[in-house]
Design an enzyme around this catalytic site. Structure first.
Site, PDB file in Angstrom:
ATOM      1  N   TRP A 184       1.066  -1.608  -0.025  1.00 20.94           N
ATOM      2  CA  TRP A 184      -0.068   0.248   0.334  1.00 20.94           C
ATOM      3  C   TRP A 184       0.915   1.232  -0.332  1.00 20.94           C
ATOM      4  O   TRP A 184       0.093   2.310  -0.756  1.00 20.94           O
ATOM      5  CB  TRP A 184      -1.165  -0.348   1.182  1.00 20.94           C
ATOM      6  CG  TRP A 184      -1.848  -1.131   1.473  1.00 20.94           C
ATOM      7  CD1 TRP A 184      -2.569  -2.414   1.746  1.00 20.94           C
ATOM      8  CD2 TRP A 184      -2.677  -0.778  -0.239  1.00 20.94           C
ATOM      9  NE1 TRP A 184      -3.265  -3.018   1.149  1.00 20.94           N
ATOM     10  CE2 TRP A 184      -3.528  -2.509  -0.099  1.00 20.94           C
ATOM     11  CE3 TRP A 184      -3.584  -0.125  -1.231  1.00 20.94           C
ATOM     12  CZ2 TRP A 184      -4.632  -2.618  -0.604  1.00 20.94           C
ATOM     13  CZ3 TRP A 184      -4.547  -0.274  -2.288  1.00 20.94           C
ATOM     14  CH2 TRP A 184      -5.196  -1.685  -1.824  1.00 20.94           C
ATOM     15  N   ASP A 254      -1.067   6.560   6.664  1.00 22.39           N
ATOM     16  CA  ASP A 254      -1.896   5.864   5.624  1.00 22.39           C
ATOM     17  C   ASP A 254      -2.290   4.641   7.966  1.00 22.39           C
ATOM     18  O   ASP A 254      -1.427   3.347   7.922  1.00 22.39           O
ATOM     19  CB  ASP A 254      -1.803   4.921   4.882  1.00 22.39           C
ATOM     20  CG  ASP A 254      -2.740   4.065   4.516  1.00 22.39           C
ATOM     21  OD1 ASP A 254      -3.941   3.785   5.027  1.00 22.39           O
ATOM     22  OD2 ASP A 254      -2.757   3.393   3.384  1.00 22.39           O
ATOM     23  N   LYS A 278     -11.985  -1.616   7.180  1.00 23.35           N
ATOM     24  CA  LYS A 278     -11.463  -2.307   8.190  1.00 23.35           C
ATOM     25  C   LYS A 278     -11.763  -2.601   9.498  1.00 23.35           C
ATOM     26  O   LYS A 278     -12.722  -3.626  10.081  1.00 23.35           O
ATOM     27  CB  LYS A 278      -9.957  -2.521   8.086  1.00 23.35           C
ATOM     28  CG  LYS A 278      -9.917  -2.780   6.127  1.00 23.35           C
ATOM     29  CD  LYS A 278      -8.186  -1.868   6.307  1.00 23.35           C
ATOM     30  CE  LYS A 278      -8.567  -2.057   4.596  1.00 23.35           C
ATOM     31  NZ  LYS A 278      -8.442  -3.551   3.531  1.00 23.35           N
TER      32      LYS A 278
END
Ligand code: PMP
Length: 444
Positions: A184, A254, A278
């Site tokens: 990511w 992030d 999530k």
């Protein structure tokens, strides 16, 4: 049994839930094909037909599916059937607290006497305003967010922030540093190259993203506008325990896959962002926590919808926000506060993760976690076995026992157990029990 017509995506979603897809509707060769899958423990049958959509060009086909939903999975029976829920180890969208789902169900038809569901409310009406304001206030309490930070509830996922962040913080000539410790972070780095001079300060790629850099391995650029990290790499299972010292640069993180899993000193960061699907809620919201002095410098061509200042000035209501997902996030924040806040959440997460990592370490190498011990994620636990066939059998066996979505990300394979806040300890204990019995069965 009741036959209903549903869109292809509904059928695919039901199949994804079961994790035992029998056929991929996208690759249908024959005009009509039957699909079967299990749904809530019972079989779901769907037959699909490729037909020409009315008004469409000759030759363009759409796939329409008819699903037969067994009576036992009707809304009424799911209402009361607590035990119909599986332990869902998906990386995201992921499991939500059962009491939150039930609260959403109770509120669904008529939210708190308003005579309508949250899905039907005006985003500017007093009911929804009370929902979004309480969600923000509760998040501020949970993360102890200082007054000089804005909290934004946006759309476009964490992926859209990969562009929005350089657009808001940099000119095209500015440098931004990226510490890349997984897939990511790498995506964020690549996207930023379009909008500024993105510099790779560290990459863990040669070591297959199984470790984090020491201070001396990070090559920061003097004068860089910001330094980006991915606090928890969802695919590789590598998590920062302490954050790098970036001097005067703005630290941007992030936190999609460890948001609200533990206390965080927000004041160390210029921006914290994360997709909520999530730890926090249903897909559709990305939360951005941004220091106020960073607003108002977006590049001139920045799309309005990517300009943090516009969203801050409009309290996340510049356009229609994803009302229902924001409402569910609010229920989750409420629940986290009721359970003792983020300190208590971290304790629970450490306990669950330890159960799993101890089982891996105690398996004499039958299970292996590739990640260096000191940086193992509390949220995403990847592990491998001797062969992919053995892993596939394990995943199948787990699904048969009501533990689903354990397949590792397609880019790395293996097994991955995502054990976010809402995964009960009992779910991890059940997984560990299976790991032990599976090992006994397969060790000669
Ligand atoms: N960052 C991380 C750490 C992620 O895990 C994900 C999604 N799995 C993303 C970014 C992308 O999020 P989204 O799908 O919301 O764009």
């Amino acid at each position: 049994m009741a036959a209903i017509s549903v869109s292809l995506s509904v059928v695919q979603e039901a199949m994804a839930l079961s994790s035992v897809p029998v056929c991929n509707a996208g690759s249908l060769k024959s005009p009509s094909v039957a699909m079967r899958s299990s749904f809530g423990g019972t079989r779901l049958k769907a037959s699909c037909l490729k037909t020409r959509a009315s008004g469409s060009a000759p030759g363009s086909l759409v796939t329409r599916c008819t699903a037969t939903v067994p009576a036992s999975t009707s809304a009424k029976s799911i209402d009361t059937a607590n035990d119909a829920r599986v332990y869902n180890f998906a990386a995201g969208p992921a499991t939500l607290p059962a009491n939150v789902v039930k609260q959403a169900q109770a509120d669904l038809f008529n939210w708190r006497g308003s005579g309508m569901s949250v899905m039907e409310m005006s985003h500017r009406g007093k009911e929804f305003l009370s929902i979004i304001q309480k969600a923000e206030a509760d998040l501020r309490t949970l993360l102890k967010i200082p007054e000089n930070y804005e909290v934004l509830f946006l759309q476009g996922g964490a992926s859209s922030q990969f562009s929005a962040i350089p657009l808001n913080l940099c000119t095209p000539e500015d440098t931004a540093d990226f510490i890349v410790t997984g897939s990511w972070g790498d995506k964020a780095y690549k996207e930023a190259q379009k909008y500024c001079k993105a510099n790779l300060s560290f990459t863990g790629k040669p070591g297959k993203y199984t470790n984090l850099p020491s201070e001396s391995e990070i090559k920061l650029t003097p004068g860089a506008k910001f330094v980006h990290i991915c606090a928890n790499e969802t695919i590789q299972g590598v998590e920062f325990k302490e954050y790098p010292n970036v001097g005067d640069a703005i630290l941007v993180a992030d936190m999609s896959s460890n948001f609200c899993s533990k206390p965080v000193d927000v004041s160390k960061f210029g921006i914290i962002y994360g997709g909520v699907q999530k730890n926090i809620g249903p897909a559709g919201v990305v939360i951005v926590i941004i220091r106020k002095d960073l607003l108002g410098n977006a590049q001139p061509q920045t799309p309005t919808m990517f300009d943090y200042k516009i969203h801050a000035e409009n309290k996340s209501l510049y356009n229609t926000p994803p009302c229902f997902p924001i409402y569910v996030c609010g229920l989750v924040f409420d629940d986290l506060l009721a359970q003792g806040g983020l300190e208590a959440a971290e304790e629970r997460n450490i306990e669950k993760a330890s159960l799993l990592y101890d089982a891996i370490e105690g398996s004499n190498g039958f299970y292996k976690c590739p990640v260096e011990k000191s940086v193992r994620s509390l949220m995403n636990v990847p592990f491998t076995m001797q062969t992919p066939e053995l892993e596939a059998e394990f995943i199948k066996e787990a699904a048969a026992q009501g533990m689903v979505q354990l397949k590792g990300h397609r880019s790395v394979g293996g097994v991955r157990a995502s054990i976010y806040n809402a995964m009960p300890k009992a779910g991890v204990e059940k997984l560990v029990a299976l790991m032990k019995s599976f090992q006994s069965k397969h060790s000669s």
